[in-house]
Design a protein around this motif. Structure first.
Motif, PDB file in Angstrom:
ATOM      1  N   LEU A 172       0.832  -1.205   0.000  1.00 23.80           N
ATOM      2  CA  LEU A 172       0.000   0.000   0.000  1.00 23.80           C
ATOM      3  C   LEU A 172       0.870   1.261   0.000  1.00 23.80           C
ATOM      4  O   LEU A 172       1.733   1.421   0.870  1.00 23.80           O
ATOM      5  N   GLY A 173       0.625   2.105  -0.959  1.00 27.96           N
ATOM      6  CA  GLY A 173       1.310   3.395  -0.986  1.00 27.96           C
ATOM      7  C   GLY A 173       2.730   3.344  -1.500  1.00 27.96           C
ATOM      8  O   GLY A 173       3.444   4.358  -1.472  1.00 27.96           O
ATOM      9  N   GLY A 189       3.867   3.232  -4.446  1.00 31.33           N
ATOM     10  CA  GLY A 189       4.132   4.048  -5.642  1.00 31.33           C
ATOM     11  C   GLY A 189       3.720   3.384  -6.945  1.00 31.33           C
ATOM     12  O   GLY A 189       4.205   3.770  -8.012  1.00 31.33           O
ATOM     13  N   LYS A 190       2.788   2.437  -6.882  1.00 30.25           N
ATOM     14  CA  LYS A 190       2.369   1.710  -8.088  1.00 30.25           C
ATOM     15  C   LYS A 190       1.654   2.634  -9.086  1.00 30.25           C
ATOM     16  O   LYS A 190       1.961   2.649 -10.265  1.00 30.25           O
ATOM     17  N   THR A 191       0.682   3.397  -8.581  1.00 35.84           N
ATOM     18  CA  THR A 191      -0.080   4.272  -9.477  1.00 35.84           C
ATOM     19  C   THR A 191       0.837   5.335 -10.081  1.00 35.84           C
ATOM     20  O   THR A 191       0.700   5.707 -11.250  1.00 35.84           O
ATOM     21  N   THR A 193      11.244   3.061  -4.799  1.00 33.86           N
ATOM     22  CA  THR A 193      10.575   4.358  -4.918  1.00 33.86           C
ATOM     23  C   THR A 193      10.959   5.247  -3.727  1.00 33.86           C
ATOM     24  O   THR A 193      11.401   4.756  -2.690  1.00 33.86           O
ATOM     25  N   HIS A 230      -2.837  11.751  -0.183  1.00 37.64           N
ATOM     26  CA  HIS A 230      -2.263  10.450   0.172  1.00 37.64           C
ATOM     27  C   HIS A 230      -1.741  10.486   1.595  1.00 37.64           C
ATOM     28  O   HIS A 230      -1.048  11.426   1.969  1.00 37.64           O
TER      29      HIS A 230
HETATM   30  N1  LIG Z   1       8.742  11.835  -3.036  1.00 42.20           N
HETATM   31  C1  LIG Z   1       8.268  10.798  -3.729  1.00 42.20           C
HETATM   32  N2  LIG Z   1       6.962  10.466  -3.589  1.00 42.20           N
HETATM   33  C2  LIG Z   1       6.507   9.407  -4.300  1.00 42.20           C
HETATM   34  C3  LIG Z   1       7.336   8.658  -5.181  1.00 42.20           C
HETATM   35  N3  LIG Z   1       6.592   7.674  -5.712  1.00 42.20           N
HETATM   36  C4  LIG Z   1       5.345   7.811  -5.194  1.00 42.20           C
HETATM   37  N4  LIG Z   1       5.296   8.858  -4.342  1.00 42.20           N
HETATM   38  C5  LIG Z   1       4.133   9.343  -3.566  1.00 42.20           C
HETATM   39  O1  LIG Z   1       3.688   8.279  -2.721  1.00 42.20           O
HETATM   40  C6  LIG Z   1       2.277   8.367  -2.531  1.00 42.20           C
HETATM   41  C7  LIG Z   1       1.629   7.045  -2.888  1.00 42.20           C
HETATM   42  O2  LIG Z   1       1.868   6.805  -4.253  1.00 42.20           O
HETATM   43  P1  LIG Z   1       0.901   5.891  -5.137  1.00 42.20           P
HETATM   44  O3  LIG Z   1       1.502   5.823  -6.493  1.00 42.20           O
HETATM   45  O4  LIG Z   1      -0.510   6.339  -5.009  1.00 42.20           O
HETATM   46  O5  LIG Z   1       1.068   4.509  -4.372  1.00 42.20           O
HETATM   47  P2  LIG Z   1       0.279   3.145  -4.651  1.00 42.20           P
HETATM   48  O6  LIG Z   1       1.249   2.039  -4.469  1.00 42.20           O
HETATM   49  O7  LIG Z   1      -0.411   3.203  -5.971  1.00 42.20           O
HETATM   50  O8  LIG Z   1      -0.794   3.186  -3.478  1.00 42.20           O
HETATM   51  P3  LIG Z   1      -1.993   2.113  -3.235  1.00 42.20           P
HETATM   52  O9  LIG Z   1      -2.672   1.935  -4.567  1.00 42.20           O
HETATM   53  O10 LIG Z   1      -2.859   2.748  -2.218  1.00 42.20           O
HETATM   54  O11 LIG Z   1      -1.394   0.870  -2.740  1.00 42.20           O
HETATM   55  C8  LIG Z   1       1.809   9.514  -3.430  1.00 42.20           C
HETATM   56  O12 LIG Z   1       1.703  10.676  -2.619  1.00 42.20           O
HETATM   57  C9  LIG Z   1       2.942   9.667  -4.431  1.00 42.20           C
HETATM   58  O13 LIG Z   1       3.044  10.967  -4.953  1.00 42.20           O
HETATM   59  C10 LIG Z   1       8.725   9.051  -5.304  1.00 42.20           C
HETATM   60  O14 LIG Z   1       9.541   8.441  -6.017  1.00 42.20           O
HETATM   61  N5  LIG Z   1       9.117  10.121  -4.550  1.00 42.20           N
END
Ligand SMILES: Nc1nc2c(ncn2[C@@H]2O[C@H](COP(=O)(O)OP(=O)(O)OP(=O)(O)O)[C@@H](O)[C@H]2O)c(=O)[nH]1
Length: 326
Positions: free
Chosen positions: A22-23, A25-27, A162, A280
């Motif tokens: 979770l969170g 950075g997949k999306t 990430t 987020h």
């Molecule tokens: N600073 C920084 N923030 C990042 C990076 N990659 C992702 N984020 C942040 O991390 C948070 C979660 O990113 P998502 O891409 O939504 O993560 P996810 O894995 O899709 O989340 P879920 O679908 O809920 O599991 C967001 O606020 C992004 O902007 C990165 O390389 N650097």
């Protein structure tokens, strides 16, 4: 529509599964791919935890070819629907150039890849697993989610580190060494805000395949996930309102929630502003950023964690306290 036999006779659609906790950075990875996929027709299948699919909404601002499956763990609870959705992609007369499946943060990407590999119209290119450099050590030690995160990492053909920008070079190197040891054979690369070479998605040869055992790997996931849900009652709830939020109060509310959670995300309207914001909460950190080009009629949130009814109500009270004056 073509028959399954005709579908199987055409060149298979390359498929990439994007997993990670979770969170992690997949999306973000997916959106960066879509921004740069010049001319490449990418179909995206998104599975999200919770009845409101925030990820699909976030991806739709960048692609129109988004299919969604609700409610959590595609591999355990909706495998049949996943297979159907994949078959529908393979049977399209105008097949996409690439199919990317975003797994929910609590699912096993290997299991999803297995379902896809059973479909002759698809060909697995890679299992990318996003690893949050800042939080992965803590996640791996966590009695609730440690096994799940370990399993996600060990099934990867490519590990994408990430948030290295937040964690720093030294921490990133340590995490790279740790996770490489958990997934021998996987490529390890760092992403800058989701940016990795397109070849990792497109070029099957860029990602070493798990040479054997893919179809056997992860076989006990279903029961483990079942146990986990039973033991700890990881669940989600959502909140939707047509009212706008006050930015400062929302920040304050989400930073001081009285109940611990695994993840929160939302798409919100703020009072006095036209733009829509994505919100987020990951590892206790809050990020609110403009969601360019989005138009919504209501604000929505999904909270993921182990909540009691009282905990849920406490969070809802906090959110309501953060609404802007009507
Ligand atoms: N600073 C920084 N923030 C990042 C990076 N990659 C992702 N984020 C942040 O991390 C948070 C979660 O990113 P998502 O891409 O939504 O993560 P996810 O894995 O899709 O989340 P879920 O679908 O809920 O599991 C967001 O606020 C992004 O902007 C990165 O390389 N650097």
């Amino acid at each position: 529509m073509s028959t399954p036999v005709a579908a199987a006779q055409r060149a298979p659609v390359p498929m990439v599964v994007v997993g990670g906790y979770l969170g992690a950075g997949k999306t973000t990875l997916l959106n960066r791919l879509l921004e740069r996929a010049d001319g490449l027709r990418v179909a995206v299948l998104v599975n999200d935890f919770g009845e409101i699919n925030i990820d699909a909404a976030l991806i739709r601002t960048r692609s129109s070819d988004v299919l969604q499956l609700e409610n959590g763990c595609i591999c355990c609870s909706i495998g049949g629907r996943l297979a159907e959705a994949l078959a529908a992609v393979g049977a399209r007369p105008d097949r996409p150039d690439l199919l990317v499946i975003e797994a929910s943060g609590v699912s096993d990407p290997v299991r999803i890849a297995q379902v896809g590999m059973l479909d002759p119209a698809l060909q697995l290119n890679a299992i990318l697993v996003a690893v949050d450099v800042q939080d992965v050590d803590e996640q791996l030690c966590d009695p609730l989610v440690g096994d799940m995160v370990r399993r996600q990492i060990s099934g990867a053909t490519a590990l994408v580190l990430t948030k290295a920008d937040l964690a720093g070079a030294c921490a990133t190197e340590k995490v790279a060494a740790r996770v490489a040891g958990m997934a021998p054979g996987a490529v390890v690369l760092a992403a800058r805000h989701g940016e990795i070479p397109l070849a990792v998605f497109i070029d099957a040869a860029a990602s070493p395949r798990r040479p054997q055992g893919l179809l056997q790997a992860g076989g006990s996931w279903k029961s483990q996930a079942g146990n986990m849900a039973g033991m700890a009652e990881v669940g989600s709830f959502s909140y939707a309102t047509r009212r706008c939020f006050d930015r400062q109060r929302l920040r304050q509310a989400l930073r001081t929630l009285p109940v611990p959670l695994l993840r929160a995300k939302g798409i919100v309207r703020l009072g006095g502003q036209d733009s829509v914001q994505e919100v987020h909460v990951v590892g206790g950190r809050l990020r609110i950023a403009s969601l360019h080009g989005a138009r919504v009629s209501e604000s929505v949130f999904v909270f993921i964690g182990c909540f009691t009814a009282m905990g849920r109500e406490a969070i809802l009270r906090c959110l309501e306290g953060a609404l802007a004056a009507p």
